[in-house]
Scaffold this active site. Structure first.
Site, PDB file in Angstrom:
ATOM      1  N   HIS A 131     -11.303  -9.597  27.381  1.00  0.00           N
ATOM      2  CA  HIS A 131     -10.692  -8.471  28.104  1.00  0.00           C
ATOM      3  C   HIS A 131     -11.793  -7.739  28.857  1.00  0.00           C
ATOM      4  CE1 HIS A 131      -7.676  -5.334  28.916  1.00  0.00           C
ATOM      5  NE2 HIS A 131      -8.687  -4.488  28.782  1.00  0.00           N
ATOM      6  N   CYS A 132     -11.669  -7.674  30.173  1.00  0.00           N
ATOM      7  CA  CYS A 132     -12.684  -7.030  31.011  1.00  0.00           C
ATOM      8  C   CYS A 132     -12.378  -5.539  31.112  1.00  0.00           C
ATOM      9  CB  CYS A 132     -12.698  -7.674  32.405  1.00  0.00           C
ATOM     10  SG  CYS A 132     -13.940  -6.967  33.500  1.00  0.00           S
ATOM     11  N   VAL A 133     -13.229  -4.716  30.503  1.00  0.00           N
ATOM     12  CA  VAL A 133     -12.994  -3.269  30.516  1.00  0.00           C
ATOM     13  C   VAL A 133     -13.239  -2.682  31.906  1.00  0.00           C
ATOM     14  CG1 VAL A 133     -13.525  -2.986  28.078  1.00  0.00           C
ATOM     15  CG2 VAL A 133     -15.373  -2.842  29.748  1.00  0.00           C
TER      16      VAL A 133
END
Length: 294
Positions: A131-133
């Protein structure tokens, strides 16, 4: 009261979720504006030339290169966010279930290999990497190309910006390595608050520092994901030391970037269809984590 607290929390959560995207957008355009200013106004000159004699074509080349990278960053980032890698709207079926399939109790669905649930996106993601913040979305099967190409052009743009800001560092260090110059390089905001530098000097020092720090971070992310791409792994498989889906060097490039892997990185508009459907994968190695030899 409980309803008010719940609504407030959900609003704060939405704002915090979008803050990294807003901050990244602000930094990207700030760096672009500062480098454009350096090219147009503070362009380095040869010793025997005056400022008015700076060759216009070189300025044009610099600007074209700069905005080509900016365009690719924005376009790939936009397509990354718009392209959903989740199982929503995907017919998973029950006939092809084999080894590696699991049941997700949250989504109430059987999920294929390399698919896992993301508690931030609240849904299962096909060939989930992480998951790319910074974008607020998962990196998965359908948007991995846009994520990697965005990283590539961010790295190239930051490298270009660092080179263009070398003169800024030279100006700051012109007085020598003094406490004033060191603090201006490392903590320019403290110098601004204390009134020891002008807002203009602070802006240049802050953006130059951001370029260096950003280049180091993006370089680490880019080289790690290029390594994963060449090995045919996801981040989760890297942690478990598994390579059960590696198709060889060229095969891994095609599975990650599509049939036109050698061209698609130039522009996100170049079509590069991915082989497979993100559900079924050819197994070429053991599905069990590697056991270290004693």
């Amino acid at each position: 009261m409980a309803s008010f607290a719940s609504n407030t929390y959900s609003r704060v959560e939405r704002v915090c979720r979008h803050m990294p995207v807003v901050l990244n957008t602000f930094l990207v355009f700030s760096i672009t504006g500062e480098v454009s200013y350096l090219v147009l106004v503070e362009a380095p000159l040869e010793a025997d030339r005056t400022r008015t004699e700076w060759i216009s074509c070189w300025k044009l080349i610099h600007l074209l290169a700069q905005y080509f990278m900016l365009g690719n960053i924005c376009w790939n980032a936009s397509l990354f966010v718009k392209t959903s890698p989740t199982i929503k709207g995907v017919f998973l079926g029950g006939e092809g279930m084999a080894q590696g399939w699991r049941y997700c109790y949250t989504c109430e669905s059987h999920t294929p290999p390399r698919c896992s649930h993301c508690y931030d996106c609240r849904v299962c993601v096909l060939r989930r990497d992480h998951h790319c913040v910074f974008f607020g979305q998962c990196v998965g099967f359908l948007n991995y190309r846009y994520f990697l190409c965005c990283l590539l052009f961010m790295w190239a743009g930051l490298l270009y910006a660092v080179v263009m800001n070398v003169e800024v560092f030279m100006v700051i260090l012109k007085e020598g390595v003094t406490p004033h110059s060191v603090l201006l390089l490392l903590v320019p905001w403290i110098m601004l608050v204390s009134g020891q530098v002008s807002p203009r000097a602070f802006a240049f020092a802050f953006i130059a520092d951001t370029c260096v720090v950003g280049l180091l971070l993006v370089s680490a992310f880019l080289f790690f994901h290029v390594l994963l791409l060449l090995r045919g792994q996801t981040t989760r498989e890297w942690y478990s030391s598994r390579r059960p889906y590696s198709q060889g060097l060229l095969g891994n490039l095609r599975h990650g970037l599509g049939a036109r892997w050698f061209l698609c990185w130039l522009c996100p508009l170049i079509p590069s269809p991915l082989p497979g459907d993100g559900i079924h994968f050819q197994v070429t190695g053991s599905l069990e984590p590697a056991v270290a030899a004693r």
